[in-house]
Design an enzyme around this catalytic site. Structure first.
Site, PDB file in Angstrom:
ATOM      1  N   LYS A   1       0.882  -1.473   0.145  1.00 61.34           N
ATOM      2  CA  LYS A   1       0.004   0.023  -0.017  1.00 61.34           C
ATOM      3  C   LYS A   1       0.801   1.422   0.213  1.00 61.34           C
ATOM      4  O   LYS A   1       0.610   2.278   0.606  1.00 61.34           O
ATOM      5  CB  LYS A   1      -0.987  -0.095   1.329  1.00 61.34           C
TER       6      LYS A   1
ATOM      7  N   TRP B   1       0.167   2.066  -9.081  1.00 62.70           N
ATOM      8  CA  TRP B   1       0.946   3.085  -9.745  1.00 62.70           C
ATOM      9  C   TRP B   1       2.124   3.191 -10.462  1.00 62.70           C
ATOM     10  O   TRP B   1       2.606   3.337 -11.601  1.00 62.70           O
ATOM     11  CB  TRP B   1       0.672   4.646  -9.176  1.00 62.70           C
TER      12      TRP B   1
ATOM     13  N   HIS C   1       7.109  -7.166  -2.554  1.00 66.76           N
ATOM     14  CA  HIS C   1       6.683  -6.714  -1.244  1.00 66.76           C
ATOM     15  C   HIS C   1       7.929  -7.130  -0.313  1.00 66.76           C
ATOM     16  O   HIS C   1       7.498  -6.761   1.085  1.00 66.76           O
ATOM     17  CB  HIS C   1       5.200  -7.147  -0.773  1.00 66.76           C
TER      18      HIS C   1
ATOM     19  N   ARG D   1       6.017   5.397   0.986  1.00 66.78           N
ATOM     20  CA  ARG D   1       5.024   6.445   1.251  1.00 66.78           C
ATOM     21  C   ARG D   1       5.114   6.691   2.825  1.00 66.78           C
ATOM     22  O   ARG D   1       5.246   5.728   3.545  1.00 66.78           O
ATOM     23  CB  ARG D   1       3.686   5.965   0.895  1.00 66.78           C
TER      24      ARG D   1
ATOM     25  N   LYS E   1      -8.363   6.228  -3.525  1.00 67.19           N
ATOM     26  CA  LYS E   1      -7.832   7.490  -3.561  1.00 67.19           C
ATOM     27  C   LYS E   1      -6.796   8.035  -4.105  1.00 67.19           C
ATOM     28  O   LYS E   1      -6.643   9.004  -4.885  1.00 67.19           O
ATOM     29  CB  LYS E   1      -8.423   8.224  -2.036  1.00 67.19           C
ATOM     30  N   GLY E   2      -5.798   7.251  -3.488  1.00 64.68           N
ATOM     31  CA  GLY E   2      -4.545   7.646  -4.059  1.00 64.68           C
ATOM     32  C   GLY E   2      -3.953   8.957  -3.652  1.00 64.68           C
ATOM     33  O   GLY E   2      -3.083   9.582  -4.505  1.00 64.68           O
TER      34      GLY E   2
END
Length: 327
Positions: free
Chosen positions: A80, A85, A142, A164, A294-295
């Site tokens: 996540k 993307w 991952h 992120r 939502k990104g």
């Protein structure tokens, strides 16, 4: 619908992943000796990281068996953190001479089908599929750096790692797992928050996951490129150009003049991908739409109390202390 590229196909459904007690895997005996966490999703701690029991046979097999090709590109990330993307951008950039936008695999396949997770296909016992893919392959993982196969670490193939901000990772992770139908009692956000803070989620702890790739990139910047999700959103042109240069397919002057970078960014944009029919479809018990929520940056504010946010920020500050790294 059949994919335009006969070598690409939809990934197997999550239901194809056997439970540990249903598998005759040669790795079962080892896995049963690992520290265990049974809070709704069974996790085992392996080489310092928590992984779901369903994926561990694939991780172990990947470590032992997988052999990269010299021109493979490996995309790595904590779950996540922007992998969907990044997969779309990398696949489109690398294969821009092979596919036109009007006849592109991403119009009929999810990014996770175009760029498969290596360990998942070993867990599915579908690893031979990876060998059918034409070169150059774009593959994903991952896994933490320390659980990568030695063959990847010592190969010439580049690794692109996207990370992120942990609060946004947590919120995106929770929204995903609450949709997994095989979880009879999806965890509350408060429960997921505590597990995340303790590192007891798939791939966790997130801080160690990020720092492993980051510190290795400092030692070998030609091998590992670190991309930050927030920076990619703010300056996608710079991000895609860095990506293209790093994986060995830089844009020509004519491509830049013709706006190809901008066209790739638009083609792979969150809204564009989310609106495709293929990403509204269901694969087994995991809908492609689950990868497109939502990104955005900062959505944690809609789920997290100030006390929670402060706690997670303090943990992040402590974990990153001594490293010149920020999200």
């Amino acid at each position: 619908m059949e994919a335009k590229d006969s070598k690409l196909r939809p990934r197997p459904p999550l239901t194809a992943l056997p439970e540990l007690d249903e598998t005759d895997s040669k790795y079962k005996e080892l896995i049963l000796t690992l520290p265990k966490d049974e809070e709704r999703v069974k996790h085992r701690k392996y080489q310092g990281f928590w992984y779901s029991e369903r994926h561990l046979p694939g991780i172990l097999a990947m470590q032992e068996v997988f052999k990269p090709r010299p021109n493979d590109v490996i995309l790595a990330s904590f779950p996540k953190s922007g992998a969907t993307w990044l997969k779309a951008l990398t696949f489109t950039t690398m294969h821009r001479d092979k596919y036109a936008f009007s006849d592109h695999p991403l119009l009929e396949l999810n990014p996770h089908d175009c760029v498969p997770f290596i360990e998942n296909h070993y867990a599915y016992r579908d690893e031979q599929y990876l060998e059918t893919l034409p070169s150059p392959r774009v593959l994903a993982t991952h896994s933490a750096y320390s659980t990568l196969p030695e063959s990847i670490m010592t190969s010439t193939c580049p690794i692109v790692y996207i990370c992120r901000e942990p609060k946004d990772v947590l919120v995106s992770y929770w929204h995903m797992i609450t949709k997994l139908e095989y979880l009879k009692e999806p965890p509350s956000f408060a429960q997921t928050f505590e597990s995340f803070c303790e590192g007891r989620v798939h791939g966790g702890p997130v801080w160690e996951h990020v720092l492993e790739y980051y510190t290795k990139s400092l030692c070998n910047p030609e091998k590992i490129l670190i991309l930050k999700y927030k920076q990619m959103l703010e300056c996608p042109i710079d991000g895609v150009m860095r990506l293209a240069n790093f994986i060995g397919c830089p844009f020509s002057e004519d491509e830049l003049k013709n706006g190809l970078v901008e066209k790739i960014i638009e083609f792979c944009s969150f809204d564009k991908l989310k609106d495709l029919d293929v990403n509204k479809n269901e694969i087994g018990n995991l809908k492609n739409s689950y990868f497109f929520r939502k990104g955005t940056v900062g959505d944690w504010k809609n789920c997290m109390t100030p006390v929670m946010a402060n706690k997670l920020d303090k943990i992040t500050e402590e974990k990153l202390r001594g490293f010149s790294f920020t999200f």
